[in-house]
Design an enzyme around this catalytic site. Structure first.
Site, PDB file in Angstrom:
ATOM      1  N   PRO A 218       0.817  -1.211   0.000  1.00 27.86           N
ATOM      2  CA  PRO A 218       0.000   0.000   0.000  1.00 27.86           C
ATOM      3  C   PRO A 218       0.851   1.262   0.000  1.00 27.86           C
ATOM      4  CG  PRO A 218      -0.386  -1.322   1.990  1.00 27.86           C
ATOM      5  CD  PRO A 218       0.677  -2.003   1.212  1.00 27.86           C
ATOM      6  N   GLY A 220       2.759   4.593   0.927  1.00 24.00           N
ATOM      7  CA  GLY A 220       3.349   5.140   2.142  1.00 24.00           C
ATOM      8  C   GLY A 220       4.035   4.131   3.035  1.00 24.00           C
ATOM      9  N   THR A 221       4.194   2.902   2.573  1.00 25.88           N
ATOM     10  CA  THR A 221       4.820   1.893   3.421  1.00 25.88           C
ATOM     11  C   THR A 221       6.334   1.898   3.285  1.00 25.88           C
ATOM     12  OG1 THR A 221       4.261   0.321   1.691  1.00 25.88           O
ATOM     13  CG2 THR A 221       2.902   0.297   3.671  1.00 25.88           C
ATOM     14  N   GLY A 222       6.854   2.716   2.379  1.00 22.13           N
ATOM     15  CA  GLY A 222       8.302   2.858   2.297  1.00 22.13           C
ATOM     16  C   GLY A 222       8.944   2.156   1.115  1.00 22.13           C
ATOM     17  N   LYS A 223       8.187   1.955   0.038  1.00 28.90           N
ATOM     18  CA  LYS A 223       8.753   1.284  -1.129  1.00 28.90           C
ATOM     19  C   LYS A 223       9.833   2.145  -1.783  1.00 28.90           C
ATOM     20  CE  LYS A 223       4.617   0.838  -2.863  1.00 28.90           C
ATOM     21  NZ  LYS A 223       3.868   1.342  -1.690  1.00 28.90           N
ATOM     22  N   HIS A 441     -12.815 -12.409  15.910  1.00 25.43           N
ATOM     23  CA  HIS A 441     -13.281 -12.915  14.624  1.00 25.43           C
ATOM     24  C   HIS A 441     -12.166 -13.695  13.914  1.00 25.43           C
ATOM     25  CE1 HIS A 441     -15.899 -12.301  10.953  1.00 25.43           C
ATOM     26  NE2 HIS A 441     -14.750 -12.613  10.388  1.00 25.43           N
ATOM     27  N   GLU A 442     -11.001 -13.091  13.845  1.00 28.89           N
ATOM     28  CA  GLU A 442      -9.883 -13.746  13.154  1.00 28.89           C
ATOM     29  C   GLU A 442      -9.409 -14.987  13.903  1.00 28.89           C
ATOM     30  OE1 GLU A 442      -8.950 -13.144  10.172  1.00 28.89           O
ATOM     31  OE2 GLU A 442     -10.286 -11.426  10.045  1.00 28.89           O
TER      32      GLU A 442
HETATM   33  P1  ADP Z   1       5.785   4.437  -0.877  1.00 26.70           P
HETATM   34  O1  ADP Z   1       6.838   4.546  -1.927  1.00 26.70           O
HETATM   35  O2  ADP Z   1       5.611   3.027  -0.385  1.00 26.70           O
HETATM   36  O3  ADP Z   1       4.482   5.056  -1.222  1.00 26.70           O
HETATM   37  P2  ADP Z   1       7.545   6.194   0.511  1.00 26.70           P
HETATM   38  O4  ADP Z   1       8.790   5.426   0.486  1.00 26.70           O
HETATM   39  O5  ADP Z   1       7.407   7.267  -0.497  1.00 26.70           O
HETATM   40  O6  ADP Z   1       6.301   5.225   0.408  1.00 26.70           O
HETATM   41  O7  ADP Z   1       7.334   6.790   1.978  1.00 26.70           O
HETATM   42  C1  ADP Z   1       7.107   8.149   2.201  1.00 26.70           C
HETATM   43  C2  ADP Z   1       7.829   8.602   3.451  1.00 26.70           C
HETATM   44  O8  ADP Z   1       7.277   7.991   4.610  1.00 26.70           O
HETATM   45  C3  ADP Z   1       9.290   8.232   3.476  1.00 26.70           C
HETATM   46  O9  ADP Z   1      10.069   9.185   2.833  1.00 26.70           O
HETATM   47  C4  ADP Z   1       9.590   8.133   4.957  1.00 26.70           C
HETATM   48  O10 ADP Z   1       9.814   9.404   5.503  1.00 26.70           O
HETATM   49  C5  ADP Z   1       8.292   7.619   5.518  1.00 26.70           C
HETATM   50  N1  ADP Z   1       8.316   6.156   5.622  1.00 26.70           N
HETATM   51  C6  ADP Z   1       7.502   5.297   4.971  1.00 26.70           C
HETATM   52  N2  ADP Z   1       7.792   4.031   5.282  1.00 26.70           N
HETATM   53  C7  ADP Z   1       8.813   4.069   6.157  1.00 26.70           C
HETATM   54  C8  ADP Z   1       9.560   3.060   6.849  1.00 26.70           C
HETATM   55  N3  ADP Z   1       9.296   1.755   6.692  1.00 26.70           N
HETATM   56  N4  ADP Z   1      10.555   3.465   7.674  1.00 26.70           N
HETATM   57  C9  ADP Z   1      10.819   4.769   7.839  1.00 26.70           C
HETATM   58  N5  ADP Z   1      10.153   5.752   7.216  1.00 26.70           N
HETATM   59  C10 ADP Z   1       9.161   5.427   6.392  1.00 26.70           C
HETATM   60 ZN    ZN Z   2     -14.369 -13.370   8.587  1.00 28.82          ZN
END
Ligand code: ADP
Ligand code: ZN
Length: 651
Positions: A218, A220-223, A441-442
């Site tokens: 998803p 914002g997870t840090g990809k 539930h889970e």
């Molecule tokens: P995605 O590419 O998955 O949408 P981003 O890498 O652009 O997410 O994440 C946006 C910002 O949120 C990063 O620059 C960082 O500041 C913060 N962030 C997100 N995931 C992490 C993580 N796992 N560890 C530390 N910071 C994170």
């Molecule tokens: Zn269920």
């Protein structure tokens, strides 16, 4: 920093015309007008033209006066002007604008015996001016559109604009320590750093260095962060584009941009190429489009495939990392060996993960003594790394607004609440009451799944809300990867589906709406057993429903049975569901303690793996001197994925 400084632009990109086309055009027009004015000023009829004559602009009535005073020898008239030549030796040429029709003029000239004639105005000069004006407008509009197009594609059609924005290139300083809470994903990409640093070690052995890795998860997870960290750790350049920037482009531009991207990367290899939102270009050609599809997307995709197939794994590799949260829409061609054949799941962090991420982001923040990061982590179930980073920054802003010296827990809690409202709107469950329901539930699903023969082993129990990006998961047809089910396996599925609701009933004394999808699927399975599989007493072997040809009319269900049969079927299905539900409840009551312990563990850790879960059950059975009902390890791996997806249904 962070710009691509390759000298790959043709030098004329920088000349004056390209930077200021409008200005240049304006200057050019003015020069042309001056030339016209100087050399080609309007000359009058040959009759009256005389280079030595003095010219005087006068009013119409003055010419008339001169005529009356017999001072004029000849007159030339046009629609808009009147030219009169004086008598005498130093002749004077009078020019006046005409004022409307003057019926008295001709009789006057006749009377005075003045020679008169006509002339035409030099219209072409006005025409030329008009044309220049039109051209100018046209040119301005054209430039406007070209400018806009360039903004859309950040590209240099016509060489105008700046191809620097085309691809972002940088040497990131981000390290793995800056990425927290996604340890599994990190472990999987660690080896890429080694491929980039010491490619020879692998090539010497005949190994092929992987070309593409898909980061799935998803937003914002840090990809992006993870991809940058790989480049940062390996100390190689990082080239990035976003798939969505390819839409709205002209045919062919996307493909040439991809070519550019890879050419640049190859020049600086070893390097990382990062493609964000790859689904924007990599949508399945079958699923993605309406008839005809999107030519531009297809060409861009084909170019990408060609580039990935093109470069060989040599001593200076280019590794492509791509991010998506919708892997299921990607074209199969992208996932083939030699392309994005590795997938790394980047999920939302669990409790420990959130603590770790918070710790990364508070590094530069002045914290008050009362700050408790664990409390914040406990509250933020379902938050992604970006959400957490955001909370910390918001808290600091709140504290700053009140001119505090340090950020206090109160500020964090307020920032959390604000963020929670926003996320709630996006439909992510986070409130504590829901957390409790989801946990029971889970646990119910998992326990029944584990104890029921014919069902698959549990791999993971979690109350972390799932990303949309569950791998290969399809909510309606998890049966897809199997063709045959024995009767007891179908019943097992029904039991597990009912177990979520049953657990709510047993442990919370009240049921919730959360089981609607489970119930729908359980009912569906029973219906199929009755009407299509010949597995019930009511219908026996009689097939009551059949699917028409999928390709003719999109597949319709044809039902041919009487109202009376329909009633009997409904009654049968209802009774069967009740019967299974009661059996499930009995098992849950028997294993009450095991469920409670599971819920406790889920409260603690949010996610427990299959082995931990089985240990909880075994311990409970031992304490109560019960024989173990846990299934053996055999015959379970094949469909593990499926049980995984079953647990993903809710939560
Ligand atoms: P995605 O590419 O998955 O949408 P981003 O890498 O652009 O997410 O994440 C946006 C910002 O949120 C990063 O620059 C960082 O500041 C913060 N962030 C997100 N995931 C992490 C993580 N796992 N560890 C530390 N910071 C994170
Ligand atoms: Zn269920």
């Amino acid at each position: 920093m962070g710009q691509n400084n390759n000298n790959n632009q043709p030098p004329q990109n920088n000349n004056f015309f390209n930077k200021n086309p409008l200005l240049v055009f304006a200057v050019f027009s003015i020069v042309v007008i001056m030339i016209f004015k100087t050399f080609l000023a309007p000359s009058s009829d040959s009759d009256v033209a005389n280079a030595n004559m003095q010219t005087k602009n006068v009013a119409y009535y003055e010419i008339k006066e001169l005529i009356k005073e017999n001072k004029i020898e000849s007159v030339s008239i046009s629609d808009i002007s009147i030219i009169a030549i004086s008598k005498g030796s130093p002749r004077i040429k009078y020019i006046a604008q005409r004022v409307g029709e003057d019926s008295a003029l001709l009789p006057l000239l006749e009377e005075k015996g003045i020679a008169y004639g006509g002339h035409t105005e030099p219209q072409w000069f006005n025409d030329a001016l008009k044309w220049i004006f039109y051209l100018f407008i046209f040119f301005a509009i054209w430039m406007f559109f070209v400018g806009r197009m360039q903004k859309n594609m950040n590209s240099g059609i016509l060489g105008i604009g700046n191809s620097k924005k085309l691809v972002n290139s940088e040497k990131p300083k981000i390290k793995f320590t800056d990425v927290a809470g996604i340890e599994e994903a990190k472990e999987e990409v660690v080896e890429i750093v080694d491929f980039l640093r010491h490619p020879d070690r692998y090539i010497r052995l005949g190994a092929k260095i992987p070309k593409g890795v898909l980061l799935v998860g998803p937003p914002g997870t840090g990809k992006t962060l993870l991809a940058k960290a790989v480049a940062g750790e390996a100390d190689v350049p990082f080239f990035s584009v976003s798939g969505s920037s390819f839409i709205e482009m002209f045919v062919g531009v996307g493909a040439s941009r991809v070519r550019d991207l890879f050419n640049n990367a190859k020049k600086e290899a070893p390097a990382i190429v990062f493609i964000d939102e790859i689904d924007a270009i990599g949508k399945s050609r079958a699923a993605g489009g309406q008839l005809g599809g999107n030519d531009e997307r297809e060409q861009t995709l084909n170019q990408l495939l060609a580039e990935m197939d093109g470069f060989s794994s040599d001593s200076s590799p280019v590794i492509v990392l791509a991010a998506t949260n919708r892997p299921e829409v990607l074209d199969a061609a992208l996932l083939r060996p030699g392309r994005f054949d590795r997938q790394v799941v980047v999920d939302r962090p669990d409790f420990q993960g959130r603590v770790a991420i918070l710790k990364v982001h508070i590094k530069d923040i002045k914290l008050a003594k009362d700050v408790d990061l664990e409390e914040i982590a406990r509250l933020t179930v379902g938050f992604a790394g970006a959400d957490l980073a955001n909370i910390i920054n918001e808290a600091a802003l709140l504290a700053g607004r009140e001119s505090k010296e340090q950020v206090e827990q109160k500020d964090f809690l307020e920032a959390f609440e604000r963020a929670a409202i926003g996320l709630k709107k996006k439909g992510r469950s986070i409130n504590p009451k829901e957390k409790k329901i989801v946990a029971y539930h889970e646990s119910g699903h998992a326990l029944i799944g584990e104890l029921t023969k014919g069902y698959t082993k549990t791999t993971k129990v979690t109350i972390v809300p799932r990303g949309i990006g569950a791998l290969g998961y399809s909510m309606n047809t998890p049966e897809e990867n199997r063709y045959l089910y024995q009767q007891h396996e179908l019943i097992a599925k029904i039991d597990v589906l009912l177990a979520g609701r049953a657990a709510e009933k047993v442990f919370l004394n009240e049921v919730s709406s959360g089981a609607s999808n489970d119930l729908e699927r359980a009912t569906g399975i029973l219906k199929a057993m009755v009407s299509m599989y010949g597995m019930s007493e009511v219908a026996g072997l009689m097939v009551l429903e059949r699917q028409t040809n999928l390709f003719l009319n999109g597949g319709q269900t044809i039902k041919d049975y009487s109202e009376k049969t329909a009633e009997a079927i409904d009654k049968f299905i209802k009774e069967k569901l009740d019967e299974r539900f009661n059996l499930v409840i009995k098992t849950l009551e028997e294993y009450r303690g095991a469920v409670e312990n599971t819920v406790k563990a889920l409260y603690d850790k949010e996610t427990i793996d299959g082995e931990e879960f089985r240990q909880i059950i075994r311990n409970f059975e031992k304490e109560n001197a019960m024989p173990t009902r846990i299934q053996s390890d055999i015959e379970t791996n094949a469909t593990q994925k499926e049980s995984d997806s079953l647990l993903k249904i809710d939560g």
